[in-house]
Design a protein around this motif. Structure first.
Motif, mmCIF file in Angstrom:
data_model
loop_
_atom_site.group_PDB
_atom_site.id
_atom_site.type_symbol
_atom_site.label_atom_id
_atom_site.label_comp_id
_atom_site.label_asym_id
_atom_site.label_seq_id
_atom_site.Cartn_x
_atom_site.Cartn_y
_atom_site.Cartn_z
ATOM 1 N N UNK A 126 0.829 -1.209 0.000
ATOM 2 C CA UNK A 126 0.000 0.000 0.000
ATOM 3 C C UNK A 126 0.861 1.256 0.000
ATOM 4 N N UNK A 127 0.236 2.413 -0.216
ATOM 5 C CA UNK A 127 0.969 3.674 -0.255
ATOM 6 C C UNK A 127 1.259 4.163 1.165
ATOM 7 N N UNK A 128 1.870 5.348 1.284
ATOM 8 C CA UNK A 128 2.253 5.866 2.597
ATOM 9 C C UNK A 128 1.244 6.862 3.165
ATOM 10 N N UNK A 129 0.039 6.888 2.614
ATOM 11 C CA UNK A 129 -0.996 7.782 3.137
ATOM 12 C C UNK A 129 -1.459 7.288 4.504
ATOM 13 N N UNK A 130 -2.037 8.188 5.279
ATOM 14 C CA UNK A 130 -2.677 7.822 6.535
ATOM 15 C C UNK A 130 -4.184 7.819 6.306
ATOM 16 N N UNK A 131 -4.797 6.700 6.619
ATOM 17 C CA UNK A 131 -6.246 6.551 6.457
ATOM 18 C C UNK A 131 -6.898 6.622 7.831
ATOM 19 N N UNK A 132 -7.947 7.410 7.926
ATOM 20 C CA UNK A 132 -8.692 7.535 9.185
ATOM 21 C C UNK A 132 -10.064 6.887 8.995
ATOM 22 N N UNK A 163 -8.826 -3.144 4.468
ATOM 23 C CA UNK A 163 -7.589 -3.866 4.176
ATOM 24 C C UNK A 163 -7.865 -5.149 3.402
ATOM 25 N N UNK A 164 -8.984 -5.817 3.720
ATOM 26 C CA UNK A 164 -9.355 -7.026 2.977
ATOM 27 C C UNK A 164 -9.659 -6.682 1.521
ATOM 28 N N UNK A 165 -10.347 -5.561 1.304
ATOM 29 C CA UNK A 165 -10.638 -5.117 -0.069
ATOM 30 C C UNK A 165 -9.350 -4.828 -0.828
ATOM 31 N N UNK A 166 -8.399 -4.194 -0.158
ATOM 32 C CA UNK A 166 -7.125 -3.873 -0.801
ATOM 33 C C UNK A 166 -6.342 -5.141 -1.134
ATOM 34 N N UNK A 167 -6.408 -6.114 -0.238
ATOM 35 C CA UNK A 167 -5.726 -7.389 -0.495
ATOM 36 C C UNK A 167 -6.375 -8.093 -1.685
ATOM 37 N N UNK A 168 -7.708 -8.027 -1.763
ATOM 38 C CA UNK A 168 -8.415 -8.644 -2.879
ATOM 39 C C UNK A 168 -8.072 -7.937 -4.195
ATOM 40 N N UNK A 169 -7.898 -6.628 -4.124
ATOM 41 C CA UNK A 169 -7.560 -5.848 -5.303
ATOM 42 C C UNK A 169 -6.197 -6.260 -5.851
ATOM 43 N N UNK A 170 -5.285 -6.613 -4.973
ATOM 44 C CA UNK A 170 -3.927 -6.970 -5.389
ATOM 45 C C UNK A 170 -3.886 -8.244 -6.231
ATOM 46 N N UNK A 171 -4.878 -9.100 -6.103
ATOM 47 C CA UNK A 171 -4.861 -10.367 -6.860
ATOM 48 C C UNK A 171 -5.443 -10.208 -8.256
ATOM 49 N N UNK A 172 -6.036 -9.053 -8.551
ATOM 50 C CA UNK A 172 -6.661 -8.851 -9.851
ATOM 51 C C UNK A 172 -5.608 -8.701 -10.941
ATOM 52 N N UNK A 173 -5.877 -9.239 -12.135
ATOM 53 C CA UNK A 173 -4.916 -9.095 -13.231
ATOM 54 C C UNK A 173 -4.851 -7.647 -13.725
ATOM 55 N N UNK A 188 -6.987 -2.179 -15.131
ATOM 56 C CA UNK A 188 -7.014 -1.104 -16.121
ATOM 57 C C UNK A 188 -8.456 -0.739 -16.482
ATOM 58 N N UNK A 189 -9.298 -1.747 -16.707
ATOM 59 C CA UNK A 189 -10.703 -1.507 -17.027
ATOM 60 C C UNK A 189 -11.442 -0.876 -15.857
ATOM 61 N N UNK A 190 -11.093 -1.282 -14.641
ATOM 62 C CA UNK A 190 -11.720 -0.702 -13.445
ATOM 63 C C UNK A 190 -11.300 0.751 -13.259
ATOM 64 N N UNK A 191 -10.012 1.013 -13.458
ATOM 65 C CA UNK A 191 -9.501 2.366 -13.248
ATOM 66 C C UNK A 191 -10.159 3.349 -14.204
ATOM 67 N N UNK A 192 -10.364 2.948 -15.443
ATOM 68 C CA UNK A 192 -10.996 3.836 -16.429
ATOM 69 C C UNK A 192 -12.356 4.328 -15.962
ATOM 70 N N UNK A 193 -13.096 3.460 -15.280
ATOM 71 C CA UNK A 193 -14.449 3.813 -14.867
ATOM 72 C C UNK A 193 -14.514 4.394 -13.461
ATOM 73 N N UNK A 210 -3.093 2.995 -7.979
ATOM 74 C CA UNK A 210 -1.927 2.478 -7.263
ATOM 75 C C UNK A 210 -1.788 0.968 -7.480
ATOM 76 N N UNK A 211 -2.899 0.254 -7.443
ATOM 77 C CA UNK A 211 -2.855 -1.195 -7.664
ATOM 78 C C UNK A 211 -2.440 -1.516 -9.094
ATOM 79 N N UNK A 212 -2.904 -0.693 -10.046
ATOM 80 C CA UNK A 212 -2.547 -0.902 -11.455
ATOM 81 C C UNK A 212 -1.046 -0.714 -11.667
ATOM 82 N N UNK A 213 -0.476 0.301 -11.029
ATOM 83 C CA UNK A 213 0.978 0.534 -11.158
ATOM 84 C C UNK A 213 1.765 -0.660 -10.627
ATOM 85 N N UNK A 214 1.320 -1.197 -9.503
ATOM 86 C CA UNK A 214 2.022 -2.352 -8.935
ATOM 87 C C UNK A 214 1.862 -3.577 -9.840
#
Length: 926
Positions: A1-7, A164-174, A179-184, A198-202
């Motif tokens: 993940x990035x270095x942002x702070x999430x509240x 965090x679970x959503x972010x972990x799930x996002x990491x497994x996407x091809x 790319x298609x998700x980011x466009x929309x 961020x997930x697309x870059x990784x």
């Protein structure tokens, strides 16, 4: 993940409107940094007012908890400082952030500024198949601890873990999916685009997963073929000890049940000897395992699949998910299985890809596309029922259903339905639904034409399914929606786009003039609206007696107006012809169009086909005069005319359809097992068997539940209720509402209340709500509370103090085992209304043939339904509960004994409401 702070923020408040004086009573902030949950800030807040009773029950926070807490004014600056520079996260930011911003303004503090993330929106995309997106529901599904729902501290921590679970799930996407998700993602309501980017870059710097295939640039998970490992040919366990050994492998606490073994042997005999049999098998003996085990063994021996047909897709999925692994563990080898449903249950990847080329999307369409893109990386069935989309999203999902078996060359390999059809031949068990099985007789190439056997579970529902197989429905709302897809001239809409294409390609000849199309459409819609007016204004005097807003009457009385329906059919045919001609030239040079232009033309052709189907339905309903074997009726709601207008045509006799299928199977020497928990009626043992068209020579076996299975049950008849046939409906409803309230207060909730009428349910529910006597209870009502039957059941189970009001579909097929259900209240005996069109037409047909329709149809049908209602109460031998009947006809009418004799042999008490309530209070307060 990035270095942002999430509240991650959660609030508990006295209500929903800070403008009207509602205030915060608890606030929690959980910080996430570098992908880890870190510091927490949790405070009770003094609202300066009493906490409402409902909020006290919901949150568990009482006035004493907040009495010494600071007012929000005292901590507002501190909270604002903590949130500064963070990304704001909440499970429904529209509430938490809006409420907090309002409170900041009230305290004279500058509103928070920054990016926000709504975990409802995020989780709907990342978990598109979740049953519910309420925090406590999705937390339970994902195994996220949530000790006390509706407490800010626990909710905020659960929301953080959900993020965090959503972010972990996002990491497994091809990468292609991201790319298609980011466009929309820029069209979404919260700032999710940064997460997808961020997930697309990784993803661009990592290896592509081999778990996915690609269809025209859309990643999907391919369907795996079943792998068999039958190293030894299993043999059927004829010996009781052998059966016990096998069953204990899957059920460690297994106890021998004579009826289960007897039914298992009967199934084996029928399948192996290729004969037909019918068996009533009540709850409590392990029916599903008893037919699956011999079915699996017989399939392996025969080298062909055994088909299991169930009433609903939900039940089919349940067998696949819960039962087949147990059968595999018994046999020591994998029992392969495929769930196969109707073609339109599955996604058309070709249509889905095509629609993405049309860029004008609503928010609902964009959101649904994103959900489908993620779902395609998970599903191994392509079954659209797995998706949980919004109401608006459902319209999009309906457009991507598979409508045809004709596939493009590149689509065949990716088509889920086609692949599942292929896996059927490699499976030991094919699990389908009654409608799919019955439809096989209408297919050019039958699917179920080479099977080792057939087991029809919930066989009594086979009758209803068969009668609906050729049912035709006219829905005004649906027709208007389809018509609207082709008629809008607004820039960017389909008609405008086709017209622009015609002009660009020089296709504006005599046949392609838009004026001709407009003229034909105007003529069609004018005549259509006139016909609808005839339907909506017609209200014969006989229907003035109908209670409530729902009006039902047969269409036979509209014979004189058939000419106006014929004019609609003629004008519609002319319009469809013009619509086909409108794109004829474009179709001829399809290969020269851009991919987007091809999609536009294909979309027009799709809606023309839909209109053609509608034209056939119109003729079938309004112009086909063959009424002897069908009944046609109209339904409408006085509150929404013409929007509620529905016309239905349904078959009266389902036996010929059923026997057509069964006779074909018998020619192939296929063993057939019919089974259900309720098949017989006292004094009319073959009531269901004859409706199924099963010859009287076929044996009907009855297996009994264990002797102590119903030991915890009792039946109570409340004998001081008003006579339902002697008092006004309003008086009876008042008495019912009072009885329900008193019973709920005595038991502490956990009740089903079963009605036979949606109108009576609504009026009773409204009366109870107005009385405010059950304001501390969670009340769920079918047709009133949001959600499907499954969703209502799940909500019911989550509250200790809950009551569920249900109609027809809750009388059977609903499992609430254990202490989650303490009593079932039957408001009135479940007779079909004499004014219901199908019942009325069947009764008339029986009368004409010299048969008493009450004794031979109405009564046994109602007795069956009461048996099914009783089955909701006791689902295991350890269950306890009270079956309460408010309709005194069960003791005052001569036929009442037929109802009681059909129920299990348990104690029956006839007492006053007061006496019953006192006994319940003593029982449930011990």
């Amino acid at each position: 993940m990035d270095n942002k702070t999430y509240a991650v923020v959660d609030l508990e408040t006295t209500g929903h409107s800070p403008v009207k004086g509602d205030r915060i009573i608890q606030l929690a902030i959980v910080f996430i940094k570098d992908g880890e949950v870190g510091d927490k800030y949790v405070r009770f807040v003094n609202p300066g007012q009493k906490i409402p009773a409902f909020i006290r029950q919901l949150t568990g926070i009482i006035d004493e908890d907040v009495a010494e807490a600071p007012y929000f004014e005292e901590i507002a600056e501190e909270v604002a400082s903590l949130l500064e520079g963070t990304v704001f996260i909440a499970h429904n930011t529209d509430f938490d952030l809006s409420f907090l911003q309002s409170e900041f303004s009230r305290c004279g503090i500058r509103k928070w500024v920054g990016k926000k993330i709504d975990t409802v929106e995020l989780s709907k995309i990342m978990y598109p198949s979740a049953a519910s997106y309420r925090l406590q529901d999705i937390a339970e599904d994902l195994g996220i601890p949530l000790a006390s729902a509706h407490r800010a501290d626990d909710d905020a921590e659960a929301t953080a873990k959900l993020f965090l679970a959503c972010m972990e799930n996002m990491e497994r996407l091809p990468e292609e999916t991201l790319n298609l998700l980011h466009r929309r993602s820029f069209r979404l309501k919260s700032d999710l685009s940064t997460l997808f980017y961020a997930a697309l870059k990784r993803a661009r710097t990592s290896r592509t997963s081999k778990d996915f295939s690609s269809f025209r640039g859309i990643p999907y998970r391919p369907i795996p073929f079943p792998i068999t490992d039958h190293f030894e040919m299993p043999t059927y366990p004829f010996d009781e000890q052998q059966k016990t050994v096998l069953l204990k492998k899957a059920y460690p606490a297994f106890e021998r049940r004579e009826s289960q073994f007897g039914f298992m042997d009967a199934v084996w005999d029928s399948l192996s000897n290729r004969t037909e049999m019918i068996a009533e098998v009540p709850t409590g003996i392990g029916k599903t395992a008893a037919y699956l085990l011999p079915a699996a063994i017989h399939s392996i021996a025969a080298g062909k699949p055994v088909v299991v047909s169930t009433f609903t897709n939900h039940l089919a999925d349940k067998i696949m998910a819960e039962e087949l692994n147990k059968i595999s563990s018994m046999l020591g080898s994998t029992v392969t299985a495929t769930v196969l449903k109707g073609r339109e249950q599955y996604i058309s990847l070709g249509k889905f890809e095509e629609l993405q080329r049309i860029t004008d999307e609503s928010y609902d369409e964009t959101f649904s596309i994103m959900q489908v893109l993620v779902w395609l990386t998970e599903t191994v069935t392509g079954d659209l029922a797995e998706l949980n989309v919004s109401g608006g999203g459902q319209l999009f999902v309906d457009r991507i259903r598979k409508r045809s078996n004709i596939l493009a060359a590149d689509e065949q390999e990716a088509d889920f339905h086609y692949r599942l059809m292929e896996t059927c031949g490699q499976s030991n068990i094919i699990i389908t639904n009654h409608a799919m099985l019955l439809s096989d007789g209408n297919r050019d190439q039958p699917i179920f034409n080479s099977m080792a056997g057939l087991v029809v579970d919930e066989a009594h529902q086979f009758v209803q399914t068969a009668s609906r197989l050729n049912e035709t429905v006219f829905s005004f709302t649906n027709w208007k929606y389809v018509m609207g897809q082709m008629s809008s001239d607004t820039t960017g809409q389909l008609l405008h786009q086709i017209n622009v294409l015609n002009k660009r390609t020089g296709m504006i000849g005599r046949l392609h003039k838009k004026a001709h199309l407009d003229e034909a459409f105007t003529k069609f819609t004018t005549l259509f609206d006139r016909a609808v007016s005839v339907l909506t204004t017609f209200d014969p005097a006989m229907n003035n007696k109908q209670q409530g807003n729902r009006i039902v009457y047969p269409l036979g009385k509209l014979v004189d107006d058939r000419i106006c329906f014929a004019k609609v059919a003629e004008a519609m045919s002319e319009y469809i012809s013009k619509a086909e001609q409108f794109t004829h030239g474009l179709t001829g040079q399809f290969e020269n169009l851009t991919r987007k232009e091809q999609a536009i033309v294909a979309e027009w052709d799709f809606w023309v086909r839909e209109m053609t189907i509608k034209a056939g339905e119109w003729v079938e309903i309004f112009l086909d005069n063959d009424s002897e074997d069908y009944t046609v009726w109209m339904e409408k709601d006085r509150r929404s005319i013409p929007g509620s207008l529905v016309v239905i045509k349904r078959s009266l006799d389902s036996a010929p359809v059923i026997r057509g299928l069964i006779d074909r199977l018998k020619e192939e020497k296929t063993g057939i097992v019919w089974t259900s928990g309720t098949l017989t009626v006292q004094d009319n043992e073959r009531f269901i068997a004859r409706q199924l068209g099963i010859d009287d020579s076929i044996p009907l076996l009855t297996f009994n539940a264990p002797s102590d299975f119903y030991a915890g049950a009792e039946i109570v008849i409340v004998d001081d209720m008003p006579d339902i046939q002697q008092v006004a409906q309003s008086e009876y409803i008042e008495a019912v509402a009072h009885a329900i309230v008193q019973t709920v207060l005595a038991t502490g909730g956990r009740l089903f209340v079963l009605f036979t009428s949606q109108d009576m349910l609504r009026k009773t529910y409204d009366l109870i709500i107005e009385s405010e006597q059950l304001e501390d209870y969670a009340l769920f009502a079918q047709g009133i509370s949001a959600g499907s039957r499954i969703r209502l059941l799940k909500s019911f189970r989550q509250f200790n103090k809950s009551v569920l009001f249900g109609t027809n579909s809750f009388w059977e097929g609903v499992d609430v085992p254990g202490e989650a259900l303490s009593a079932v209240i039957v408001v009135r005996l479940p007779f079909s209304s004499p004014d219901e069109p199908v019942f009325k037409a069947k009764a008339a047909k029986l009368t004409a043939s010299g048969v008493n329709p009450f004794n031979e149809f109405a009564l046994p049908e109602a007795v069956m339904r009461l048996r099914q209602g009783f089955g909701r109460l006791i689902r295991s031998s350890s269950d306890k509960g009270c079956f309460i009947i408010l309709d005194r006809r069960i003791e005052t009418k001569s036929y009442g004994q037929r109802f009681l004799a059909s129920l299990p042999d348990v104690p029956v008490k006839k007492v006053s409401l007061e006496h019953m309530v006192n006994e319940l209070e003593n029982c449930y307060t011990e």
